[in-house]
Write a protein that holds these residues in place. Structure first.
Motif, mmCIF file in Angstrom:
data_model
loop_
_atom_site.group_PDB
_atom_site.id
_atom_site.type_symbol
_atom_site.label_atom_id
_atom_site.label_comp_id
_atom_site.label_asym_id
_atom_site.label_seq_id
_atom_site.Cartn_x
_atom_site.Cartn_y
_atom_site.Cartn_z
ATOM 1 N N PHE A 69 -13.568 -17.660 31.716
ATOM 2 C CA PHE A 69 -13.138 -16.266 31.608
ATOM 3 C C PHE A 69 -13.746 -15.392 32.695
ATOM 4 O O PHE A 69 -13.062 -14.557 33.302
ATOM 5 C CB PHE A 69 -13.496 -15.717 30.217
ATOM 6 C CG PHE A 69 -13.045 -14.305 29.990
ATOM 7 C CD1 PHE A 69 -11.699 -13.984 29.943
ATOM 8 C CD2 PHE A 69 -13.970 -13.284 29.813
ATOM 9 C CE1 PHE A 69 -11.272 -12.680 29.735
ATOM 10 C CE2 PHE A 69 -13.554 -11.978 29.605
ATOM 11 C CZ PHE A 69 -12.208 -11.677 29.568
ATOM 12 N N GLU A 70 -15.036 -15.594 33.007
ATOM 13 C CA GLU A 70 -15.699 -14.724 33.983
ATOM 14 C C GLU A 70 -15.206 -14.970 35.404
ATOM 15 O O GLU A 70 -15.430 -14.133 36.291
ATOM 16 C CB GLU A 70 -17.226 -14.908 33.924
ATOM 17 C CG GLU A 70 -17.773 -16.166 34.586
ATOM 18 C CD GLU A 70 -17.680 -17.411 33.713
ATOM 19 O OE1 GLU A 70 -18.199 -18.467 34.114
ATOM 20 O OE2 GLU A 70 -17.088 -17.319 32.609
ATOM 21 N N TYR A 85 -11.086 -21.210 27.320
ATOM 22 C CA TYR A 85 -10.541 -21.377 28.667
ATOM 23 C C TYR A 85 -9.075 -20.955 28.765
ATOM 24 O O TYR A 85 -8.490 -21.003 29.845
ATOM 25 C CB TYR A 85 -10.739 -22.808 29.192
ATOM 26 C CG TYR A 85 -12.170 -23.277 29.055
ATOM 27 C CD1 TYR A 85 -13.206 -22.604 29.703
ATOM 28 C CD2 TYR A 85 -12.487 -24.354 28.236
ATOM 29 C CE1 TYR A 85 -14.527 -23.004 29.547
ATOM 30 C CE2 TYR A 85 -13.812 -24.764 28.079
ATOM 31 C CZ TYR A 85 -14.825 -24.086 28.732
ATOM 32 O OH TYR A 85 -16.130 -24.483 28.577
ATOM 33 N N PHE A 86 -8.495 -20.543 27.648
ATOM 34 C CA PHE A 86 -7.198 -19.852 27.615
ATOM 35 C C PHE A 86 -7.356 -18.590 26.768
ATOM 36 O O PHE A 86 -6.443 -18.190 26.044
ATOM 37 C CB PHE A 86 -6.111 -20.702 26.955
ATOM 38 C CG PHE A 86 -5.802 -22.007 27.631
ATOM 39 C CD1 PHE A 86 -4.804 -22.091 28.587
ATOM 40 C CD2 PHE A 86 -6.492 -23.152 27.300
ATOM 41 C CE1 PHE A 86 -4.505 -23.307 29.196
ATOM 42 C CE2 PHE A 86 -6.198 -24.370 27.899
ATOM 43 C CZ PHE A 86 -5.199 -24.452 28.848
ATOM 44 N N ALA A 87 -8.528 -17.972 26.799
ATOM 45 C CA ALA A 87 -8.884 -16.950 25.811
ATOM 46 C C ALA A 87 -7.861 -15.822 25.744
ATOM 47 O O ALA A 87 -7.388 -15.451 24.662
ATOM 48 C CB ALA A 87 -10.277 -16.394 26.109
ATOM 49 N N THR A 88 -7.520 -15.247 26.888
ATOM 50 C CA THR A 88 -6.598 -14.112 26.907
ATOM 51 C C THR A 88 -5.194 -14.545 26.507
ATOM 52 O O THR A 88 -4.540 -13.894 25.678
ATOM 53 C CB THR A 88 -6.562 -13.488 28.312
ATOM 54 O OG1 THR A 88 -7.879 -13.085 28.669
ATOM 55 C CG2 THR A 88 -5.648 -12.276 28.355
ATOM 56 N N ALA A 106 -10.060 -27.847 36.186
ATOM 57 C CA ALA A 106 -8.789 -28.135 36.840
ATOM 58 C C ALA A 106 -8.021 -26.892 37.244
ATOM 59 O O ALA A 106 -7.242 -26.906 38.196
ATOM 60 C CB ALA A 106 -7.912 -28.998 35.914
ATOM 61 N N ALA A 107 -8.211 -25.800 36.496
ATOM 62 C CA ALA A 107 -7.390 -24.607 36.699
ATOM 63 C C ALA A 107 -7.825 -23.831 37.935
ATOM 64 O O ALA A 107 -8.964 -23.824 38.334
ATOM 65 C CB ALA A 107 -7.472 -23.706 35.479
ATOM 66 N N SER A 108 -6.847 -23.155 38.517
ATOM 67 C CA SER A 108 -7.139 -22.226 39.600
ATOM 68 C C SER A 108 -7.748 -20.973 39.024
ATOM 69 O O SER A 108 -7.219 -20.412 38.059
ATOM 70 C CB SER A 108 -5.840 -21.879 40.340
ATOM 71 O OG SER A 108 -6.043 -20.759 41.171
ATOM 72 N N PRO A 109 -8.865 -20.469 39.555
ATOM 73 C CA PRO A 109 -9.478 -19.268 39.005
ATOM 74 C C PRO A 109 -8.669 -18.005 39.286
ATOM 75 O O PRO A 109 -8.870 -16.987 38.645
ATOM 76 C CB PRO A 109 -10.831 -19.195 39.713
ATOM 77 C CG PRO A 109 -10.644 -19.949 40.984
ATOM 78 C CD PRO A 109 -9.647 -21.029 40.666
#
Length: 271
Positions: A99-100, A151-154, A263-266
């Protein structure tokens, strides 16, 4: 084709599930209003649907992350003397990662599109439906709506809003002529995962097709179901996860989703 005389508005209609909704609704004879930011893609789809089905198709280019997005769309509808009988709130995008590390402005835009614009457009269209004695609303949520997703919080929290908001309206309007459906797809072959930045965001699920998702949705809508899960192997994700204690559920979810953090793009690409 005998035209229904009804008009459907589909947001996020430039591709994926939104475009498939447009095709299916045009095939049943509905006139269409297509809303998204990508004008060229909307115009291409509109031309195709006019030719194939002989329906009226209007295009509204609008950024649904803007604070006045719903009012802007309604102004366009009024200027074109259009009333909406079927509303498909499909527009949305996701983010994944720590998230950050996620872009703060993009997180806000995500909530504006996935939550605020959806609720605001629904609020502005419902009175007209009631005045005409009925209507249909499909709000696209996700199987992520059923539990917190580290990691999918929003994204997951926004989709939880969509699910509960839709079920509340389904109950309110169940006997007043308006059908309301929360559509909860699992991983689907769309540009969603390009925007997120990794197909790992599918969390190992089998990917479904937009056409199959839309078919499931329209069948459920015809039966006036409050929600429906769509896609291969989605039943377990939606219904077999424990609901309490909530902190345990969040920890269990992290065990499943933590691979996405790396794995995710920030900074997900724009939609």
């Amino acid at each position: 084709m005998t035209h229904s005389g009804k008009t459907a508005l589909v947001t996020g209609a430039s591709g994926g599930i939104g475009a498939e909704f447009a095709k299916a609704l045009a095939a049943r004879g509905d006139n269409l209003v297509l809303v998204a930011r990508s004008v060229s893609r909307l115009e291409s789809l509109a031309a195709q649907l006019r030719t194939e089905h002989g329906v009226r198709v209007e295009v509204i280019a609008h950024d649904l992350s803007a604070p006045d997005a719903a009012a802007g769309v309604m102004n366009e509808l009024a200027a074109r003397e259009l009333s909406i009988d079927t509303l498909v709130n499909n527009a949305g995008f996701g983010s994944a990662g720590r998230f950050e590390e996620l872009d703060a402005d993009r997180e806000q835009d995500q909530l504006m599109v996935n939550v605020v614009a959806l609720a605001a457009l629904t609020r502005r269209i419902v009175p007209g439906m009631l005045a005409r004695g009925g209507g249909e609303i499909v709000n696209v949520a996700s199987t992520a709506a059923f539990q917190p997703s580290p990691y999918f919080a929003t994204y997951a929290a926004g989709k939880t809003f969509v699910l509960n908001f839709s079920l509340a309206l389904w109950s309110e309007y169940h006997d007043r002529g308006i059908k309301v459906l929360a559509l909860c797809p699992g991983p689907t072959e769309t540009e969603f995962f390009d925007v997120v930045g990794t197909r790992a965001a599918g969390i190992g699920g089998k990917f479904g097709t937009p056409a199959a998702v839309v078919d499931t949705a329209l069948r459920a809508l015809a039966r006036n179901k409050g929600y429906v899960v769509a896609g291969p192997n989605t039943f377990a994700a939606a219904h077999l996860m424990p609901r309490r204690p909530r902190t345990l559920v969040a920890r269990m979810a992290k065990m499943v989703t933590r691979t996405v953090a790396d794995a995710a793009s920030p900074t997900p690409a724009a939609v």
